[in-house]
Design a protein around this motif. Structure first.
Motif, mmCIF file in Angstrom:
data_model
loop_
_atom_site.group_PDB
_atom_site.id
_atom_site.type_symbol
_atom_site.label_atom_id
_atom_site.label_comp_id
_atom_site.label_asym_id
_atom_site.label_seq_id
_atom_site.Cartn_x
_atom_site.Cartn_y
_atom_site.Cartn_z
ATOM 1 N N GLN A 191 0.800 -1.221 0.000
ATOM 2 C CA GLN A 191 0.000 0.000 0.000
ATOM 3 C C GLN A 191 0.835 1.274 0.000
ATOM 4 N N SER A 192 2.137 1.166 0.148
ATOM 5 C CA SER A 192 2.999 2.353 0.138
ATOM 6 C C SER A 192 4.155 2.151 -0.828
ATOM 7 N N ASP A 193 4.519 3.230 -1.523
ATOM 8 C CA ASP A 193 5.663 3.189 -2.436
ATOM 9 C C ASP A 193 6.977 3.441 -1.714
ATOM 10 N N THR A 194 6.898 3.850 -0.459
ATOM 11 C CA THR A 194 8.106 4.102 0.337
ATOM 12 C C THR A 194 8.478 2.823 1.072
ATOM 13 N N PRO A 195 9.611 2.223 0.775
ATOM 14 C CA PRO A 195 9.940 0.900 1.330
ATOM 15 C C PRO A 195 9.858 0.812 2.839
ATOM 16 N N TRP A 196 10.388 1.813 3.562
ATOM 17 C CA TRP A 196 10.385 1.688 5.018
ATOM 18 C C TRP A 196 8.977 1.832 5.594
ATOM 19 N N VAL A 197 8.127 2.634 4.959
ATOM 20 C CA VAL A 197 6.737 2.768 5.409
ATOM 21 C C VAL A 197 5.983 1.468 5.153
ATOM 22 N N ALA A 198 6.219 0.869 4.006
ATOM 23 C CA ALA A 198 5.587 -0.413 3.689
ATOM 24 C C ALA A 198 6.002 -1.480 4.694
ATOM 25 N N ARG B 299 7.081 -0.933 7.712
ATOM 26 C CA ARG B 299 6.504 -0.553 9.012
ATOM 27 C C ARG B 299 5.075 -1.067 9.162
ATOM 28 N N ASP B 300 4.251 -0.815 8.146
ATOM 29 C CA ASP B 300 2.850 -1.227 8.222
ATOM 30 C C ASP B 300 2.727 -2.752 8.295
ATOM 31 N N ALA B 301 3.593 -3.441 7.546
ATOM 32 C CA ALA B 301 3.578 -4.903 7.594
ATOM 33 C C ALA B 301 3.969 -5.400 8.982
ATOM 34 N N ALA C 115 9.667 -9.324 10.879
ATOM 35 C CA ALA C 115 9.020 -8.165 10.258
ATOM 36 C C ALA C 115 9.492 -6.867 10.898
ATOM 37 N N VAL C 116 9.634 -6.869 12.225
ATOM 38 C CA VAL C 116 10.109 -5.664 12.913
ATOM 39 C C VAL C 116 11.576 -5.411 12.586
ATOM 40 N N ASP C 117 12.382 -6.457 12.525
ATOM 41 C CA ASP C 117 13.798 -6.291 12.165
ATOM 42 C C ASP C 117 13.940 -5.678 10.771
ATOM 43 N N LEU D 245 15.245 -0.566 7.580
ATOM 44 C CA LEU D 245 14.908 0.409 6.545
ATOM 45 C C LEU D 245 14.535 1.772 7.102
ATOM 46 N N CYS D 246 14.112 1.823 8.374
ATOM 47 C CA CYS D 246 13.618 3.071 8.965
ATOM 48 C C CYS D 246 14.725 4.121 9.012
ATOM 49 N N PRO D 247 14.462 5.348 8.547
ATOM 50 C CA PRO D 247 15.497 6.384 8.520
ATOM 51 C C PRO D 247 15.740 7.055 9.866
ATOM 52 N N PHE D 248 14.936 6.721 10.880
ATOM 53 C CA PHE D 248 15.052 7.372 12.179
ATOM 54 C C PHE D 248 15.729 6.451 13.186
ATOM 55 N N GLU D 249 16.615 7.029 13.990
ATOM 56 C CA GLU D 249 17.358 6.261 14.982
ATOM 57 C C GLU D 249 16.416 5.778 16.082
ATOM 58 N N PRO D 250 16.393 4.480 16.368
ATOM 59 C CA PRO D 250 15.479 3.946 17.385
ATOM 60 C C PRO D 250 16.023 4.134 18.800
ATOM 61 N N GLY D 251 15.981 5.371 19.324
ATOM 62 C CA GLY D 251 16.434 5.628 20.684
ATOM 63 C C GLY D 251 15.607 4.835 21.682
ATOM 64 N N PRO D 252 16.152 4.547 22.853
ATOM 65 C CA PRO D 252 15.462 3.682 23.816
ATOM 66 C C PRO D 252 14.093 4.203 24.248
ATOM 67 N N ASP D 253 13.942 5.513 24.319
ATOM 68 C CA ASP D 253 12.665 6.083 24.761
ATOM 69 C C ASP D 253 11.820 6.588 23.603
ATOM 70 N N ALA D 254 12.323 6.457 22.390
ATOM 71 C CA ALA D 254 11.575 6.910 21.216
ATOM 72 C C ALA D 254 10.583 5.842 20.784
ATOM 73 N N PRO D 255 9.485 6.250 20.158
ATOM 74 C CA PRO D 255 8.531 5.239 19.677
ATOM 75 C C PRO D 255 9.178 4.320 18.659
ATOM 76 N N LEU D 256 8.867 3.039 18.735
ATOM 77 C CA LEU D 256 9.426 2.074 17.795
ATOM 78 C C LEU D 256 8.894 2.327 16.391
ATOM 79 N N PHE D 257 7.593 2.597 16.300
ATOM 80 C CA PHE D 257 6.969 2.816 14.996
ATOM 81 C C PHE D 257 6.777 4.310 14.767
ATOM 82 N N ARG D 258 7.375 4.799 13.670
ATOM 83 C CA ARG D 258 7.409 6.239 13.408
ATOM 84 C C ARG D 258 6.529 6.639 12.241
#
Length: 307
Positions: free
Chosen positions: A139-146, A148-150, A201-203, A208-221
């Motif tokens: 449903q998304s053309d952006t690989p990391w968003v696709a 993420r949703d999966a 799926a999460v790995d 692919l996610c462009p945002f750094e997964p800091g310990p207190d940051a939300p996993l899904f962006r």
């Protein structure tokens, strides 16, 4: 409607909500609903009695006022289910107020909730659930968003998480362990096994996610780096429904229903599924699964010591 509250009633309502949060772990959405329901009741009393009731007047509320309020709510089109929820909030407030102020709120607590037919959830068929997971990534053309949703929908179906629980994960939870410690409704804690497909799926999403997964940051962006809005997951599911020809009941929450129903259909124990879902009552789990009487009797016969 806050103008209909006296200072004493407003303070009492605030104190009750604070206790619900501190002692019972009520979620913010629950507290907001309680506040609206009780405030609506107090607003009715102010109009019915001609003045905003103080705590002394609240202690004198009887069956006449309660019946008048319920008739008023039904008269303005409030559904039986919604009125039952409002009545439950009012009773909770009165139980607390009666203990605090030393009166017996029998008249309020004795009022019966209106009857309504409980809507059973509609899980997806197993092949449809698998198709959703395989299709949502398209449903998304952006690989990391696709990706993420999966990953999100895989967690909903593979682990039976609520959408709020999946989106409440943080970078500290990654990489996902074999079992997640989840804090659900009312602060209830449970351990949920994480299937390999969900971890993979999460790995993949994190790679692919462009945002750094800091310990207190939300996993899904979201695309701007903030926490993912659950509405975006719902929209992805809407597109999947159209593509696969699924009914409108195929929502993110339906994946959690499907998790429970398919586990039970495969021979899972109802008590174990109750724990996995984080339900306080077994009857809630029974209603949550598309289980027929024959299947329930099989579970009963297999588990009961005298069967």
């Amino acid at each position: 409607m806050s103008l209909a509250l006296s200072d004493g009633a407003r303070a009492a309502l605030s104190d009750w909500l604070a206790q619900e949060k501190a002692l019972n772990g009520a979620a913010e959405n629950t507290l907001a609903a309680y506040g609206r329901d009780v405030t609506g009741f107090l607003a009715f009393l102010a109009e019915y009695q001609g003045a905003a009731p103080g705590t002394g007047a609240l202690a004198r509320v009887g069956l006449r006022e309660m019946r008048a309020w319920m008739a008023h709510e039904r008269g303005r089109g409030v559904a039986a289910r919604s009125l039952a929820r409002s009545l439950s909030a009012v009773k909770g407030f009165y139980r607390w107020l009666g203990r605090r102020d030393g009166f017996e709120p029998t008249a309020v607590l004795s009022v019966r909730a209106p009857k309504f037919s409980r809507k059973l959830p509609r899980p997806l068929a197993e092949d449809a659930a698998r198709a959703v997971i395989g299709t949502v990534e398209l449903q998304s053309d952006t690989p990391w968003v696709a990706a993420r949703d999966a990953a999100v929908v895989t967690l909903l179906y593979g682990c039976g998480l609520r959408i709020s629980e999946a989106l409440g994960l943080t970078g500290r939870d990654a990489p996902l362990p074999e079992a997640l410690r989840i804090h659900g409704k009312g602060g209830k804690e449970r351990m949920v096994p994480v299937i390999p497909a969900a971890r993979a799926a999460v790995d993949r999403y994190l790679a692919l996610c462009p945002f750094e997964p800091g310990p207190d940051a939300p996993l899904f962006r979201g695309v701007r780096g903030g926490a993912l809005n659950p509405r975006l997951v719902a929209k992805a599911m809407e597109r999947v429904r159209l593509q696969l020809g699924l009914p409108a009941t195929a929502t993110p929450h339906a994946l959690r229903h499907s998790f429970a129903t398919h586990l039970l259909g495969a021979g899972g124990d109802l008590r174990a599924i109750q724990e996995l879902l984080g339900h306080a009552s077994l009857s809630t789990t029974q209603a949550y699964t598309a289980v027929d009487t024959a299947r329930l009797m099989e579970v009963y016969a297999a588990a009961h010591p005298k069967a």
